[in-house]
Design a protein around this motif. Structure first.
Motif, short mmCIF file in Angstrom:
data_model
loop_
_atom_site.label_atom_id
_atom_site.label_comp_id
_atom_site.label_asym_id
_atom_site.label_seq_id
_atom_site.Cartn_x
_atom_site.Cartn_y
_atom_site.Cartn_z
N GLY A 1 11.33 1.16 -2.50
CA GLY A 1 11.63 2.59 -2.48
C GLY A 1 11.45 3.29 -1.15
N PHE A 2 11.33 2.53 -0.06
CA PHE A 2 11.24 3.15 1.26
C PHE A 2 12.64 3.48 1.77
N SER A 3 12.77 4.62 2.44
CA SER A 3 14.08 4.98 2.98
C SER A 3 13.96 6.12 3.97
N SER A 4 14.71 6.02 5.07
CA SER A 4 14.85 7.10 6.05
C SER A 4 16.12 6.83 6.83
N GLN A 5 16.60 7.82 7.52
CA GLN A 5 17.81 7.64 8.31
C GLN A 5 17.61 6.58 9.40
N GLU A 6 16.42 6.59 10.01
CA GLU A 6 16.14 5.62 11.06
C GLU A 6 16.08 4.20 10.50
N SER A 7 15.45 4.05 9.34
CA SER A 7 15.36 2.71 8.75
C SER A 7 16.73 2.22 8.30
N ILE B 1 0.85 -1.20 0.00
CA ILE B 1 0.00 0.00 0.00
C ILE B 1 0.89 1.25 0.00
N GLY B 2 1.83 1.31 0.90
CA GLY B 2 2.87 2.34 0.86
C GLY B 2 2.50 3.72 1.36
N LEU B 3 1.23 4.02 1.51
CA LEU B 3 0.77 5.36 1.89
C LEU B 3 -0.31 5.26 2.97
N PRO B 4 -0.38 6.25 3.85
CA PRO B 4 0.49 7.44 3.98
C PRO B 4 1.88 7.03 4.48
N ILE B 5 2.88 7.64 3.90
CA ILE B 5 4.24 7.19 4.09
C ILE B 5 4.70 7.26 5.54
N ASP B 6 4.27 8.26 6.30
CA ASP B 6 4.74 8.36 7.69
C ASP B 6 4.21 7.21 8.55
N ILE B 7 2.95 6.86 8.37
CA ILE B 7 2.37 5.75 9.15
C ILE B 7 2.94 4.41 8.69
N VAL B 8 3.05 4.24 7.38
CA VAL B 8 3.60 2.99 6.84
C VAL B 8 5.05 2.81 7.29
N MET B 9 5.82 3.87 7.22
CA MET B 9 7.22 3.78 7.62
C MET B 9 7.35 3.42 9.11
N GLY B 10 6.49 3.99 9.94
CA GLY B 10 6.50 3.64 11.36
C GLY B 10 6.21 2.16 11.57
N GLY B 11 5.26 1.64 10.79
CA GLY B 11 4.93 0.23 10.89
C GLY B 11 6.06 -0.67 10.43
N LEU B 12 6.70 -0.30 9.35
CA LEU B 12 7.81 -1.11 8.84
C LEU B 12 9.00 -1.09 9.80
N LEU B 13 9.24 0.04 10.43
CA LEU B 13 10.31 0.12 11.43
C LEU B 13 10.01 -0.80 12.61
N ALA C 1 19.60 2.90 9.68
CA ALA C 1 20.33 2.46 10.87
C ALA C 1 19.86 1.07 11.31
N ALA C 2 18.54 0.85 11.27
CA ALA C 2 17.99 -0.46 11.65
C ALA C 2 18.43 -1.55 10.68
N LEU C 3 18.47 -1.22 9.41
CA LEU C 3 18.88 -2.19 8.40
C LEU C 3 20.36 -2.55 8.55
N ARG C 4 21.17 -1.58 8.89
CA ARG C 4 22.61 -1.85 9.10
C ARG C 4 22.80 -2.80 10.28
N GLU C 5 22.00 -2.63 11.31
CA GLU C 5 22.08 -3.56 12.44
C GLU C 5 21.72 -4.98 11.99
N LEU C 6 20.72 -5.09 11.12
CA LEU C 6 20.27 -6.41 10.69
C LEU C 6 21.25 -7.10 9.75
N THR C 7 22.21 -6.36 9.21
CA THR C 7 23.24 -7.02 8.39
C THR C 7 24.10 -7.94 9.24
N GLN C 8 24.03 -7.78 10.56
CA GLN C 8 24.79 -8.64 11.48
C GLN C 8 23.90 -9.70 12.13
#
Length: 328
Positions: free
Chosen positions: A193-199, A159-171, A201-208
Motif C-alpha cells: 500500500g505504499f505510493s507516491s508520485q516519486e515512487s 513497519i511502514g511508519l512513519p510513512i515519510d521516513i519509510v518512503m524515503g528509505g524505500l525510494l 516514476a522510479a517504479l516505471r523506470e524499473l519496468t525496463q
C-alpha cells in the motif's frame, strides 16, 4: 435396519459430535494457551511456528505465553522462529514487543553482517510497534553488505511508519545498485500500500530493468499504485470491523489522504485491543493537522492503560498541532 439400530447409530453420532466439540473447546481461545506454550518449547520447528501463530490469533488472552515468546524472539538460534515469536507479541503485549525491539536494536550496529541482518529481520517482524527502529534501519540501507540492505528494506516495509521516513528509505532502495535490494523494495510497493508520485516514476523506470524478474515485479507494482485503494474503502472496512489491524495500518500509510476516515479511526481509540488503539493513534499522527476533530478523543486516550498506546496518542496530538519531530 431396525429402529433400535437407527437409535444406536444416532446416539453414537451424537456422542462423537459431543467429543469433537469438547476437543475444539479445549483447544481454542485461552484454554489452548498452555498447550501452545508447550509446543513453543518443544524443539519441533513446525510445531513451534504453528504455536506462535496460534498465540498471535488468541491475542491478549495469551498473556501467560509472553515470557516464552520473548525468550524465543530474542534468541538467534533460528531466524524464522524468532521472527514468528516476535510477530505474535504485538497482538498480545505491546510492552513485550518493544522489549524485544530494545534487545535487538544494538545488534543493528554489530560488526557481523549476519547478525545485523538477523536483527533487522526480527525487528521488522514486530511491525508498526517497532517504529522507533526506523531511523537506524534507514541507515542500514547504505551498509556494504547486500543481505543487510535487503533485510533492512523488507523490515522498513513491514513497519511502514512513519510513512515519510519509510518512503524515503524505500525510494533509496529502489535505486540500489544490487538488483535483489531493488526487488525487495519493489515488492513493498506491490503488496503493502505504499505510493507516491516519486515512487511511481522510479517504479516505471524499473519496468525496463535488464533483470526480467525485477522488471515484471515493477510492472505489478505500477499497476498496484495506479489502482491504489482509497481511504473510503478502508473506512468501510473499519466500520464493519474487518481486520482492523491491517485496515488501520493501511490508513496510516495514506497519511493526509485518509482525512475523511478520521472519525472512524478515532472511534477505535476506545476498543479493547491495545494494538488497534496504538494503530489508530498512529494513523491520526500520520494524517496530522487534518485530524484535528479527533483531538478530544485523543486527549481522553492520554489516560490509556497501555504506555505504548499513550506514547502514540501523545505523538498524534503533537502531529495535529504540527509539532511532530521530523528528525530522521
Amino acid at each position: 435396519m431396525t429402529h433400535k439400530q437407527i437409535w444406536l447409530n444416532f446416539s453414537g453420532l451424537g456422542l462423537l459430535i459431543a467429543l469433537l466439540g469438547l476437543v475444539y473447546w479445549l483447544n481454542t481461545g485461552a484454554r489452548a494457551v498452555p498447550g501452545l506454550i508447550e509446543d513453543l518449547q518443544s524443539g519441533d520447528l513446525q510445531a513451534q511456528m504453528l504455536a506462535a501463530e496460534g498465540l498471535k490469533e488468541i491475542g491478549s488472552n495469551a498473556q501467560s505465553a509472553v515470557p516464552v515468546l520473548v525468550t524465543v524472539a530474542t534468541s538467534d538460534a533460528n531466524l524464522s522462529l524468532s521472527g514468528a515469536a516476535a510477530g505474535a507479541l504485538p497482538a498480545i503485549d505491546l510492552r513485550a514487543a518493544r522489549q524485544v525491539m530494545t534487545v535487538w536494536l544494538p545488534k543493528l550496529h554489530d560488526p557481523d553482517a549476519h547478525m545485523k541482518g538477523y536483527a533487522a529481520s526480527t525487528i521488522g517482524a514486530l511491525g508498526p510497534v517497532a517504529k522507533p527502529a526506523v531511523p537506524i534501519l534507514v541507515r542500514l540501507l547504505s551498509d556494504e553488505d547486500i543481505a543487510v540492505r535487503e533485510r533492512a528494506t523488507r523490515s522498513l516495509g513491514a513497519i511502514g511508519l512513519p510513512i515519510d521516513i519509510v518512503m524515503g528509505g524505500l525510494l533509496q532502495a529502489l535505486r540500489d545498485p544490487e538488483w535483489t535490494v531493488r526487488y525487495a523494495a519493489v515488492t513493498q510497493f506491490s503488496f503493502s500500500g505504499f505510493s507516491s508520485q516519486e515512487s511511481l516514476a522510479a517504479l516505471r523506470e524499473l519496468t525496463q530493468d535488464s533483470n526480467q524478474t525485477l522488471a515484471g515485479s515493477a510492472q505489478s507494482a505500477v499497476a498496484a499504485a495506479e489502482r491504489l485503494i482509497q481511504a473510503s474503502v478502508y473506512s468501510l472496512m473499519l466500520s464493519q470491523g474487518m481486520n482492523r489491524t491491517y485496515t488501520l495500518h493501511q490508513l496510516a500509510k495514506l497519511g493526509p489522504r485518509a482525512a475523511d476516515a478520521v472519525s472512524g479511526i478515532a472511534a477505535v481509540l476506545t476498543t479493547g485491543k491495545p494494538l488497534e488503539r496504538y494503530l489508530a493513534a498512529s494513523a491520526l499522527e500520520e494524517i496530522g493537522p487534518a485530524a484535528k476533530e479527533s483531538t478530544p478523543a485523543l486527549q481522553r486516550a492520554l489516560h490509556d492503560t497501555d504506555p505504548i498506546v499513550r506514547e502514540a496518542v501523545l505523538a498524534a496530538l503533537q502531529s495535529i498541532e504540527n509539532k511532530r519531530d521530523q528528525t530522521p
